[in-house]
Design a protein around this motif. Structure first.
Motif, PDB file in Angstrom:
ATOM      1  N   ILE A  66       0.838  -1.201   0.000  1.00  7.76           N
ATOM      2  CA  ILE A  66       0.000   0.000   0.000  1.00  7.76           C
ATOM      3  C   ILE A  66       0.876   1.255   0.000  1.00  7.76           C
ATOM      4  CG2 ILE A  66      -1.643   1.337   1.379  1.00  7.76           C
ATOM      5  CD1 ILE A  66      -2.843  -1.361   2.262  1.00  7.76           C
ATOM      6  N   ARG A  67       1.892   1.275   0.873  1.00  9.12           N
ATOM      7  CA  ARG A  67       2.771   2.449   0.942  1.00  9.12           C
ATOM      8  C   ARG A  67       3.501   2.659  -0.385  1.00  9.12           C
ATOM      9  NH1 ARG A  67       5.823   5.588   4.492  1.00  9.12           N
ATOM     10  NH2 ARG A  67       5.085   4.524   6.378  1.00  9.12           N
ATOM     11  N   THR A  68       4.069   1.592  -0.950  1.00 10.49           N
ATOM     12  CA  THR A  68       4.820   1.711  -2.198  1.00 10.49           C
ATOM     13  C   THR A  68       3.937   2.245  -3.315  1.00 10.49           C
ATOM     14  OG1 THR A  68       6.279  -0.116  -1.563  1.00 10.49           O
ATOM     15  CG2 THR A  68       6.169   0.445  -3.896  1.00 10.49           C
ATOM     16  N   THR A  69       2.715   1.738  -3.392  1.00 13.49           N
ATOM     17  CA  THR A  69       1.797   2.176  -4.449  1.00 13.49           C
ATOM     18  C   THR A  69       1.430   3.641  -4.285  1.00 13.49           C
ATOM     19  OG1 THR A  69       0.888  -0.065  -4.578  1.00 13.49           O
ATOM     20  CG2 THR A  69      -0.415   1.712  -5.563  1.00 13.49           C
ATOM     21  N   ILE A  70       1.117   4.037  -3.074  1.00  9.84           N
ATOM     22  CA  ILE A  70       0.735   5.428  -2.821  1.00  9.84           C
ATOM     23  C   ILE A  70       1.897   6.370  -3.164  1.00  9.84           C
ATOM     24  CG2 ILE A  70       0.266   7.084  -0.960  1.00  9.84           C
ATOM     25  CD1 ILE A  70      -1.471   4.870   0.322  1.00  9.84           C
ATOM     26  N   GLU A  71       3.097   6.031  -2.738  1.00 11.50           N
ATOM     27  CA  GLU A  71       4.237   6.910  -2.985  1.00 11.50           C
ATOM     28  C   GLU A  71       4.607   6.948  -4.461  1.00 11.50           C
ATOM     29  OE1 GLU A  71       7.215   5.511  -0.305  1.00 11.50           O
ATOM     30  OE2 GLU A  71       6.339   6.543   1.437  1.00 11.50           O
ATOM     31  N   ARG A  72       4.430   5.848  -5.180  1.00  7.14           N
ATOM     32  CA  ARG A  72       4.727   5.857  -6.610  1.00  7.14           C
ATOM     33  C   ARG A  72       3.786   6.790  -7.374  1.00  7.14           C
ATOM     34  NH1 ARG A  72       4.606   0.909  -7.342  1.00  7.14           N
ATOM     35  NH2 ARG A  72       2.552   0.645  -8.243  1.00  7.14           N
ATOM     36  N   HIS A  73       2.571   6.947  -6.877  1.00 10.30           N
ATOM     37  CA  HIS A  73       1.616   7.858  -7.508  1.00 10.30           C
ATOM     38  C   HIS A  73       1.739   9.282  -6.975  1.00 10.30           C
ATOM     39  CE1 HIS A  73      -0.880   5.095  -9.950  1.00 10.30           C
ATOM     40  NE2 HIS A  73      -0.501   4.196  -9.074  1.00 10.30           N
ATOM     41  N   GLY A  74       2.711   9.528  -6.110  1.00  7.32           N
ATOM     42  CA  GLY A  74       2.963  10.887  -5.651  1.00  7.32           C
ATOM     43  C   GLY A  74       2.306  11.267  -4.352  1.00  7.32           C
ATOM     44  N   GLY A  75       1.722  10.299  -3.647  1.00  6.38           N
ATOM     45  CA  GLY A  75       1.091  10.599  -2.367  1.00  6.38           C
ATOM     46  C   GLY A  75       2.065  10.482  -1.207  1.00  6.38           C
ATOM     47  N   THR A  76       1.662  11.003  -0.059  1.00 10.95           N
ATOM     48  CA  THR A  76       2.442  10.931   1.168  1.00 10.95           C
ATOM     49  C   THR A  76       1.651  10.161   2.206  1.00 10.95           C
ATOM     50  OG1 THR A  76       3.494  13.069   0.735  1.00 10.95           O
ATOM     51  CG2 THR A  76       3.550  12.260   3.001  1.00 10.95           C
ATOM     52  N   VAL A  77       2.217   9.068   2.706  1.00 12.12           N
ATOM     53  CA  VAL A  77       1.561   8.320   3.781  1.00 12.12           C
ATOM     54  C   VAL A  77       1.744   9.102   5.073  1.00 12.12           C
ATOM     55  CG1 VAL A  77       1.529   6.187   5.105  1.00 12.12           C
ATOM     56  CG2 VAL A  77       1.904   6.109   2.631  1.00 12.12           C
ATOM     57  N   GLU A  78       0.630   9.588   5.594  1.00 10.72           N
ATOM     58  CA  GLU A  78       0.719  10.429   6.790  1.00 10.72           C
ATOM     59  C   GLU A  78       0.845   9.596   8.054  1.00 10.72           C
ATOM     60  OE1 GLU A  78      -2.312  13.491   8.792  1.00 10.72           O
ATOM     61  OE2 GLU A  78      -1.444  14.191   6.908  1.00 10.72           O
ATOM     62  N   LYS A  79       0.048   8.515   8.127  1.00 12.99           N
ATOM     63  CA  LYS A  79       0.148   7.675   9.328  1.00 12.99           C
ATOM     64  C   LYS A  79      -0.587   6.361   9.118  1.00 12.99           C
ATOM     65  CE  LYS A  79      -3.615  10.435  11.329  1.00 12.99           C
ATOM     66  NZ  LYS A  79      -3.996  11.283  12.465  1.00 12.99           N
ATOM     67  N   PHE A  80      -0.212   5.393   9.935  1.00 12.74           N
ATOM     68  CA  PHE A  80      -0.913   4.120  10.043  1.00 12.74           C
ATOM     69  C   PHE A  80      -1.728   4.161  11.339  1.00 12.74           C
ATOM     70  CE2 PHE A  80       2.728   3.160   7.389  1.00 12.74           C
ATOM     71  CZ  PHE A  80       2.174   2.367   6.391  1.00 12.74           C
ATOM     72  N   ILE A  81      -2.999   3.792  11.243  1.00 12.06           N
ATOM     73  CA  ILE A  81      -3.878   3.827  12.403  1.00 12.06           C
ATOM     74  C   ILE A  81      -4.477   2.432  12.555  1.00 12.06           C
ATOM     75  CG2 ILE A  81      -5.773   5.053  13.531  1.00 12.06           C
ATOM     76  CD1 ILE A  81      -5.505   7.131  11.213  1.00 12.06           C
ATOM     77  N   GLY A  82      -3.848   1.603  13.389  1.00 14.41           N
ATOM     78  CA  GLY A  82      -4.329   0.236  13.516  1.00 14.41           C
ATOM     79  C   GLY A  82      -4.204  -0.496  12.193  1.00 14.41           C
ATOM     80  N   ASP A  83      -5.347  -0.885  11.629  1.00 10.64           N
ATOM     81  CA  ASP A  83      -5.374  -1.582  10.341  1.00 10.64           C
ATOM     82  C   ASP A  83      -5.559  -0.616   9.175  1.00 10.64           C
ATOM     83  OD1 ASP A  83      -5.233  -3.836  11.859  1.00 10.64           O
ATOM     84  OD2 ASP A  83      -7.379  -4.289  11.771  1.00 10.64           O
TER      85      ASP A  83
END
Length: 491
Positions: A72-89
């Motif tokens: 999920i993180r790799t896909t989001i970052e490849r499209h130019g997004g920033t993972v702000e946080k993980f909240i549980g699941d």
């Protein structure tokens, strides 16, 4: 935190006076740089992990979840997004921080769709099936410069969308859909009663997304207005190509929405079947996009260009010069049957190697009628200042905004039913940009009031993002007073 210069006690950011001694606190530079940004928030929740925790050893479950989250993180970052946080699941990501792009909403939707497609493959790898649900929403948030943390209703609504989505479902907000409408297939959901919202909220279920389409397609059906000079210039270039059986580069520059594609469509309509028209479009981001515009264009030539397309796709040539030579010879061969128009759109996003290849074609093609017709925004010249310069067979034309009379003529075509006041506001606010005018007319009809659509907000926000910090601060201060402001207001 701000530290009092008198007593040394720390106070939270944003406090103007010391809580211990009452002395004025030094200005907090971070607090002063808070800004509003239009972003797209994505909330993704992996469903079924709680029940799975009862079946798997904690160490095994941790490995499974880490694998899912890594994808999920790799896909989001490849499209130019920033993972702000993980909240549980769950995962929260933002598109538009730290840099606002005009296609942030489309990037977020494509990331969500790719995650949905990839998770079954990951499930097969780890031997455990988990499904996910996603909410995507666009709007204005408040943030501090240098931080990725964003707050605002747009983020809260995205989280609510994720909570009401069914497993495997991607729910889009109304503003997000406005920005991606021509690249997606959706179906409307019943209006949602969301926690914290006084009125029901419109939402849509994403069915599919086109990986290459623009979020908002260009309008080509309205009559061309006020472009006689520019159309004459590009027609002259085409006639010169045919007459001299040579190669000519014609670059049409203009800001987004000003009508470059509409002008090219008018030229190509007039050419008809007299030319082989090959059309490719540069993509703003993605893997393997360097030669994508040429691959897209040459596929329209069929079998005569098949081998060249394959080499462009898979890198069959040993060195770039060999590939350049093959593309040039393919175009020259095609032009022996009838003149070729190679139209490359959105050239401001082209990779340097593609620009080098086009330079090679223009500089070295001989005895073949080829018009290399490029459309781009002015920032092309920021990346390639010498583009087209020093060539006798090259021409660059800047497409300016329409005048007020021309804007009124365009409004006459598409603005039936609007009252005089609305027409005046739209013409003034669109400032001669045909796309802005068309988008404002559509939203005015829908809402009953003249507003600036999110499509325009996204384009303008992306342009402002290119400015330096001092220039943006100057504009922000001037905007407080209005379109016309005094010099003292911006000091």
């Amino acid at each position: 935190m701000a530290v009092c210069e008198r007593c040394g006690v720390e106070s939270p950011s944003g406090f103007r006076f010391c809580g211990a001694c009452g002395a004025p606190l030094p200005e907090d530079p971070v607090a002063l740089r808070q800004t509003r940004k239009m972003v797209t928030a994505l909330f993704c929740d992996v469903t079924g992990s709680t029940a799975l925790g009862e079946e798997l050893d904690p160490e095994v479950l941790r490995g499974v979840m880490n694998r899912y989250f890594a994808v999920i993180r790799t896909t989001i970052e490849r499209h130019g997004g920033t993972v702000e946080k993980f909240i549980g699941d769950a995962v929260m990501a933002v598109f538009g921080i730290p840099i606002v792009r005009e296609d942030d909403a489309l990037r977020a939707v494509r990331a969500a769709a790719e995650i949905r497609e990839r998770l079954p493959e990951v499930a097969e790898e780890v031997g455990v099936t988990l499904r996910f649900r996603t909410g995507v929403n666009t709007g204005t948030v408040l943030m501090s410069e240098g931080e990725n943390y964003a707050t605002g209703d747009a983020v809260n609504v995205a989280a609510r969308f994720e909570q009401v989505a069914a497993p495997g479902e991607i729910v889009l907000g109304e503003e997000t859909l406005r920005l991606v409408r021509d690249a997606v297939v959706v179906e409307p959901l019943e209006q949602l009663a969301l926690k914290g919202k006084s009125d029901p909220v419109r939402a849509f279920r994403l069915l599919s997304v086109d990986p290459a389409a623009a979020g908002v397609a260009r309008h080509m059906d309205s009559m061309l207005v006020g472009r006689e000079r520019e159309l004459s210039l590009v027609r002259d270039a085409w006639e010169r190509v045919v007459r001299e059986a040579g190669c000519h580069l014609f670059t049409l520059l203009g800001m987004a929405g000003v009508g470059k594609s509409r002008l090219v469509a008018e030229l190509l309509h007039g050419i008809g079947d007299d030319a082989l028209v090959l059309v490719g479009r540069c993509l703003a981001y993605g893997e393997g996009i360097t030669f994508w515009p040429l691959i897209d264009a040459l596929q329209g030539a069929g079998e005569p260009a098949r081998l060249t397309v394959e080499r462009l796709r898979h890198g069959g040539a040993a060195i770039p010069q060999e590939l350049f030579l093959e593309v040039r010879r393919t175009l020259e061969s095609l032009a022996q049957t009838r003149p070729v128009v190679l139209h490359i759109d959105d050239l401001q996003w082209a990779e340097a190697m593609l620009l080098d290849l086009l330079d090679h074609v223009v500089d070295l093609s001989r005895g073949a009628p080829i018009l290399v017709l490029c459309t781009a925004r002015p920032e092309l010249l920021e990346e390639r200042p010498a583009w087209g310069g020093g060539k006798f067979n090259a021409q660059t034309v800047l497409l300016e905004p329409l005048g007020s009379e021309e804007s009124l003529a365009l409004l006459d075509q598409i603005g039936n039913g609007l009252d005089a006041a609305a027409r005046g506001h739209i013409v003034a606010a669109s400032e001669g940009n045909p796309l802005f005018l068309e988008e404002m007319v559509a939203l005015t009809r829908e809402s009953g009031a003249v507003q600036v659509p999110s499509t325009i907000h996204a384009l303008l926000a992306a342009r402002l993002e290119r400015l330096g910090a001092e220039e943006r601060a100057l504009l922000e201060r001037g905007a407080v007073e209005g379109e016309v402001f005094h010099r003292l207001a911006v000091k």
